[in-house]
Design an enzyme around this catalytic site. Sequence first.
Site, mmCIF file in Angstrom:
data_model
loop_
_atom_site.group_PDB
_atom_site.id
_atom_site.type_symbol
_atom_site.label_atom_id
_atom_site.label_comp_id
_atom_site.label_asym_id
_atom_site.label_seq_id
_atom_site.Cartn_x
_atom_site.Cartn_y
_atom_site.Cartn_z
ATOM 1 N N THR A 131 47.845 38.466 40.756
ATOM 2 C CA THR A 131 46.638 37.993 41.308
ATOM 3 C C THR A 131 45.549 39.002 41.379
ATOM 4 O OG1 THR A 131 47.205 38.281 43.456
ATOM 5 C CG2 THR A 131 47.892 36.099 42.437
ATOM 6 N N ASN A 186 39.171 39.198 38.617
ATOM 7 C CA ASN A 186 40.562 39.748 37.884
ATOM 8 C C ASN A 186 40.176 40.175 36.560
ATOM 9 O OD1 ASN A 186 41.466 39.699 40.446
ATOM 10 N ND2 ASN A 186 42.754 37.848 40.290
ATOM 11 N N HIS A 244 42.310 30.982 46.034
ATOM 12 C CA HIS A 244 42.554 31.531 44.594
ATOM 13 C C HIS A 244 44.087 31.830 44.283
ATOM 14 C CE1 HIS A 244 38.298 31.624 43.766
ATOM 15 N NE2 HIS A 244 38.258 32.496 44.688
HETATM 16 O O1 RIB Z 1 38.241 35.657 41.276
HETATM 17 C C1 RIB Z 1 39.137 35.564 42.546
HETATM 18 C C2 RIB Z 1 39.983 36.874 42.475
HETATM 19 O O2 RIB Z 1 39.494 37.981 42.762
HETATM 20 C C3 RIB Z 1 41.146 36.837 43.381
HETATM 21 O O3 RIB Z 1 42.562 37.062 42.993
HETATM 22 C C4 RIB Z 1 40.618 37.828 44.638
HETATM 23 O O4 RIB Z 1 41.699 38.118 45.229
HETATM 24 C C5 RIB Z 1 39.978 38.532 43.757
HETATM 25 O O5 RIB Z 1 41.004 39.784 43.207
HETATM 26 CA CA CA Z 2 43.573 39.073 44.234
#
Ligand code: RIB
Ligand code: CA
Length: 318
Positions: A127, A170, A244
């Site tokens: 994530t 990410n 998210h």
């Molecule tokens: O775009 C959302 C993502 O970006 C999530 O994983 C948040 O924690 C950031 O890492």
């Molecule tokens: Ca994240």
Amino acid sequence: MKKLILDLDTGIDDTLAISYALGSPEVELIGIAGTYGNVQLAQGLRNDLAITDLLGHPEIKAYPGLTHASTKDSFSVQKVSAFIHGENGIGDVTIPDSKRSPETEPAVDFIIDAVKTYGKDLTYVPTGPMTNIAAALRKAPEIAQQIGRIVLMGGALTVCGNVSPWSEANISQDPDAANELFRSGAPVTMIGLDVTLQTLLTYRQTGRWRELGTTAGAFLADMTDFYIKAYETTAPKLGGCGLHDPLAVGVAVDPTLVTTLPMNMKVDVEGPTRGRTIGDNDRLNDPVKTMQVAVGVDVDRFLHEFMTRITALAAAAQ
Ligand code: RIB
Ligand code: CA
């Protein structure tokens, strides 16, 4: 029981992802791989250990991942990340440092070893940037076929990005790594902004955690309120904060929470659309589609599972 690895840039919604995993009896969280993004790697690892202690799970180990994208020499936290997640990544809420330290084994080796040990029983949930898994695939390409499933939070197929019109945070941190993963043939489910911006949390729900009267409940409520407040500035029309990272864990536990399109995907790594997640023209006619892209989500059912699991965890912790 399904084994789970989280790969986190911990981060408020990453913390909620840890909470969802620990509140899910169907899966065993076997470790956390650390990455950079919302915070520097070291801060994220510090958060992982402090949070798992606070939530009553000091057995969860944290493994140091790579500190920056392979195409860069270093990483700096962006101002917008500190605005959304706080300088410390957890909404500037203070919780005690853990007495534990991160493991000495690198996250890349931990991931490879776990695939060798658990094979199809292992689900890996990144994530943050895809830097660690890309490095693991370079070191041991066979794991692409051996792993059970990768459920990642990142990308956007049917909606715009959140750091640029075409790129999600990410993926944009390390587009080359994400492209390597997408084209590796590994079984990947992409949980992008298409669905995560439909799952929203409000102050009404965080209030339930505060009413528990536990330290864990107060921490989760105060931290998440910081995040909701940031969303009032960055995305005022949404009326809550995007869940998210916990949605990716939710789908790892129960894939029926989303509807998906089978596709072979790539990430643009050149030109103005660098960081865009899109179908791979070169593999359009391949009969086998290695990725599933979430385009629909059962919002009510996910929010119910999210609140039930995390509230029970926070009630049982200190
Ligand atoms: O775009 C959302 C993502 O970006 C999530 O994983 C948040 O924690 C950031 O890492
Ligand atoms: Ca994240």
